[in-house]
Motif scaffolding. Structure first.
Motif, PDB file in Angstrom:
ATOM      1  N   LEU A   6     -14.852  -3.470  50.075  1.00 46.68           N
ATOM      2  CA  LEU A   6     -14.438  -2.422  49.142  1.00 46.68           C
ATOM      3  C   LEU A   6     -15.643  -2.105  48.277  1.00 46.68           C
ATOM      4  O   LEU A   6     -16.136  -2.967  47.535  1.00 46.68           O
ATOM      5  CB  LEU A   6     -13.282  -2.923  48.269  1.00 46.68           C
ATOM      6  CG  LEU A   6     -12.038  -3.423  49.004  1.00 46.68           C
ATOM      7  CD1 LEU A   6     -11.043  -4.008  48.009  1.00 46.68           C
ATOM      8  CD2 LEU A   6     -11.392  -2.284  49.794  1.00 46.68           C
ATOM      9  N   LEU A  11     -14.030   0.972  43.181  1.00 48.64           N
ATOM     10  CA  LEU A  11     -13.219   0.115  42.294  1.00 48.64           C
ATOM     11  C   LEU A  11     -13.549   0.291  40.824  1.00 48.64           C
ATOM     12  O   LEU A  11     -12.740   0.010  39.952  1.00 48.64           O
ATOM     13  CB  LEU A  11     -13.453  -1.362  42.640  1.00 48.64           C
ATOM     14  CG  LEU A  11     -13.130  -1.806  44.058  1.00 48.64           C
ATOM     15  CD1 LEU A  11     -13.543  -3.257  44.251  1.00 48.64           C
ATOM     16  CD2 LEU A  11     -11.641  -1.638  44.327  1.00 48.64           C
ATOM     17  N   THR A  12     -14.799   0.698  40.572  1.00 45.62           N
ATOM     18  CA  THR A  12     -15.245   0.824  39.179  1.00 45.62           C
ATOM     19  C   THR A  12     -15.870   2.201  38.981  1.00 45.62           C
ATOM     20  O   THR A  12     -16.153   2.907  39.944  1.00 45.62           O
ATOM     21  CB  THR A  12     -16.323  -0.239  38.839  1.00 45.62           C
ATOM     22  OG1 THR A  12     -17.560   0.129  39.477  1.00 45.62           O
ATOM     23  CG2 THR A  12     -15.932  -1.630  39.294  1.00 45.62           C
ATOM     24  N   ILE A  21     -13.332  -0.328  34.945  1.00 45.33           N
ATOM     25  CA  ILE A  21     -12.508  -0.302  36.173  1.00 45.33           C
ATOM     26  C   ILE A  21     -12.035   1.124  36.446  1.00 45.33           C
ATOM     27  O   ILE A  21     -11.734   1.869  35.512  1.00 45.33           O
ATOM     28  CB  ILE A  21     -11.256  -1.199  35.979  1.00 45.33           C
ATOM     29  CG1 ILE A  21     -11.645  -2.676  35.973  1.00 45.33           C
ATOM     30  CG2 ILE A  21     -10.182  -0.931  37.027  1.00 45.33           C
ATOM     31  CD1 ILE A  21     -11.938  -3.257  37.335  1.00 45.33           C
ATOM     32  N   ASN A  25      -7.775   4.218  41.238  1.00 46.19           N
ATOM     33  CA  ASN A  25      -8.234   3.877  42.588  1.00 46.19           C
ATOM     34  C   ASN A  25      -7.874   2.446  42.956  1.00 46.19           C
ATOM     35  O   ASN A  25      -7.406   2.182  44.062  1.00 46.19           O
ATOM     36  CB  ASN A  25      -9.765   4.010  42.665  1.00 46.19           C
ATOM     37  CG  ASN A  25     -10.170   5.266  43.383  1.00 46.19           C
ATOM     38  OD1 ASN A  25      -9.343   5.945  43.983  1.00 46.19           O
ATOM     39  ND2 ASN A  25     -11.447   5.580  43.335  1.00 46.19           N
ATOM     40  N   LEU A  26      -8.105   1.512  42.033  1.00 45.70           N
ATOM     41  CA  LEU A  26      -7.856   0.098  42.329  1.00 45.70           C
ATOM     42  C   LEU A  26      -6.382  -0.120  42.681  1.00 45.70           C
ATOM     43  O   LEU A  26      -6.058  -0.812  43.649  1.00 45.70           O
ATOM     44  CB  LEU A  26      -8.271  -0.786  41.143  1.00 45.70           C
ATOM     45  CG  LEU A  26      -7.923  -2.279  41.284  1.00 45.70           C
ATOM     46  CD1 LEU A  26      -8.558  -2.879  42.536  1.00 45.70           C
ATOM     47  CD2 LEU A  26      -8.359  -3.071  40.049  1.00 45.70           C
ATOM     48  N   HIS A  44     -15.723  -7.429  47.888  1.00 40.56           N
ATOM     49  CA  HIS A  44     -15.889  -6.214  47.100  1.00 40.56           C
ATOM     50  C   HIS A  44     -17.271  -6.140  46.450  1.00 40.56           C
ATOM     51  O   HIS A  44     -17.917  -7.165  46.213  1.00 40.56           O
ATOM     52  CB  HIS A  44     -14.760  -6.029  46.070  1.00 40.56           C
ATOM     53  CG  HIS A  44     -14.677  -7.082  45.011  1.00 40.56           C
ATOM     54  ND1 HIS A  44     -15.520  -7.122  43.922  1.00 40.56           N
ATOM     55  CD2 HIS A  44     -13.822  -8.126  44.871  1.00 40.56           C
ATOM     56  CE1 HIS A  44     -15.178  -8.134  43.156  1.00 40.56           C
ATOM     57  NE2 HIS A  44     -14.169  -8.777  43.711  1.00 40.56           N
ATOM     58  N   VAL A  90      -9.501  -7.695  40.454  1.00 46.07           N
ATOM     59  CA  VAL A  90      -9.164  -7.217  41.804  1.00 46.07           C
ATOM     60  C   VAL A  90      -8.120  -8.143  42.447  1.00 46.07           C
ATOM     61  O   VAL A  90      -7.103  -7.684  42.976  1.00 46.07           O
ATOM     62  CB  VAL A  90     -10.438  -7.125  42.695  1.00 46.07           C
ATOM     63  CG1 VAL A  90     -10.084  -6.832  44.147  1.00 46.07           C
ATOM     64  CG2 VAL A  90     -11.402  -6.061  42.158  1.00 46.07           C
ATOM     65  N   TYR A 138     -17.318 -11.408  46.824  1.00 48.59           N
ATOM     66  CA  TYR A 138     -17.897 -10.240  46.146  1.00 48.59           C
ATOM     67  C   TYR A 138     -19.412 -10.359  46.009  1.00 48.59           C
ATOM     68  O   TYR A 138     -19.973 -11.456  46.120  1.00 48.59           O
ATOM     69  CB  TYR A 138     -17.273 -10.080  44.753  1.00 48.59           C
ATOM     70  CG  TYR A 138     -17.276 -11.332  43.902  1.00 48.59           C
ATOM     71  CD1 TYR A 138     -16.287 -12.307  44.065  1.00 48.59           C
ATOM     72  CD2 TYR A 138     -18.263 -11.558  42.941  1.00 48.59           C
ATOM     73  CE1 TYR A 138     -16.278 -13.460  43.292  1.00 48.59           C
ATOM     74  CE2 TYR A 138     -18.255 -12.710  42.160  1.00 48.59           C
ATOM     75  CZ  TYR A 138     -17.258 -13.658  42.343  1.00 48.59           C
ATOM     76  OH  TYR A 138     -17.253 -14.802  41.584  1.00 48.59           O
TER      77      TYR A 138
END
Ligand code: IP8
Length: 262
Positions: A6, A11-12, A21, A25-26, A44, A90, A138
């Motif tokens: 991701l 995500l951000t 954030i 979307n998240l 991610h 997340v 991540y």
């Protein structure tokens, strides 16, 4: 087994001046991933939770004196704490959608040498998968065996390729904020066309770091990682995580618009 990245940009808010954030979307991404039907590892990116610190402290640059060393130590600890917080956010969101997500901190078991993974015990991830969890790794800031730099930024893209090889992934999906690889930058050139298939012979006009907020090489960095994977016989697909429905299709084995790297 599927490995899915991701992108931090989905995500951000990646260009934000402080870690932020992208809540909408998240939430949607977590909902779409809940349709997964196979063993899955999620990796991610760091987005504004990592790249701002990584750039400020120039982690991975040569350390030439004691003062610089202290500054880098401060930078490593702050970057790690920041991306770990993103991972917590997340993972919590994925759990709320019924995914048995388990956050695993890459810097606690991975060390690089000249910025490439040199020490990594994949056994712990395999064990979690076998027990029915969805491990969530991540992009992180890690220790490096080269004493000149001591620390490095480990991109989620490198984690993807390493684990795809080590765990013999059947499917590798890389989601970002663009539909795939274009003939030119689609954000600045309206005539840029999406390329369906990229191989090592495809001529691409990508600069090494066209994305100023990204210290790990933007799209060019991703393609290099994925071409390396293709050399080992593992194909990957780049898709847009910001297009609603794409991730759901990807995790439920349906066809998705994107660029195949083979
Ligand atoms: O966003 C970068 O990971 P990426 C990690 O996957 C840090 O390239 C700490 C900037």
């Amino acid at each position: 087994m599927m490995i899915i990245k991701l992108g931090g940009s989905a995500l951000t808010i990646k260009d934000a001046t402080e870690p932020t954030i992208d809540e909408v979307n998240l939430d949607r991404i977590a909902e779409e991933l809940s349709y997964y039907s196979d063993d899955m590892v999620i990796v991610h990116g760091a987005g504004s939770y990592g790249h701002i610190h990584a750039k400020k402290y120039a982690i991975g640059d040569k350390i030439t004196n004691a003062q610089e060393n202290l500054y880098k130590i401060e930078g490593l600890s702050r970057t790690q704490a920041s991306v770990q917080l993103l991972n917590y956010i997340v993972v919590t969101k994925l759990q709320q959608r019924g995914i048995p997500a388990i956050g695993v901190k890459p810097s606690s078991f991975i060390i690089t040498e000249n910025k490439r993974i040199a020490v990594c015990d994949t056994g712990i991830i395999e064990r979690y998968i076998n027990e029915g969890f969805v491990p969530v790794l991540y992009g992180d800031a890690v220790l490096d065996l080269n004493d000149d730099i001591k620390f490095a930024i480990l991109s989620g893209d490198q984690i993807i390729t390493y684990f795809a090889n080590a765990l013999k992934a059947d499917k590798v999906i890389l989601s970002s904020d663009v539909d795939g690889i274009y003939t030119d930058n689609p954000k600045t050139n309206p005539d840029a066309k999406l390329i369906d298939i990229v191989t090592k012979d495809t001529q691409l006009s990508l600069t090494e770091n066209e994305d100023r907020a990204d210290v790990t090489g933007g799209m060019a960095g991703k393609i290099n990682e994925l071409l390396e994977l293709a050399e080992n016989g593992i194909e990957s697909l780049i898709i847009n995580a910001e297009t609603p429905g794409n991730l759901k299709k990807a995790v439920s084995g349906k066809e998705v618009k994107g660029t195949l790297i083979k």
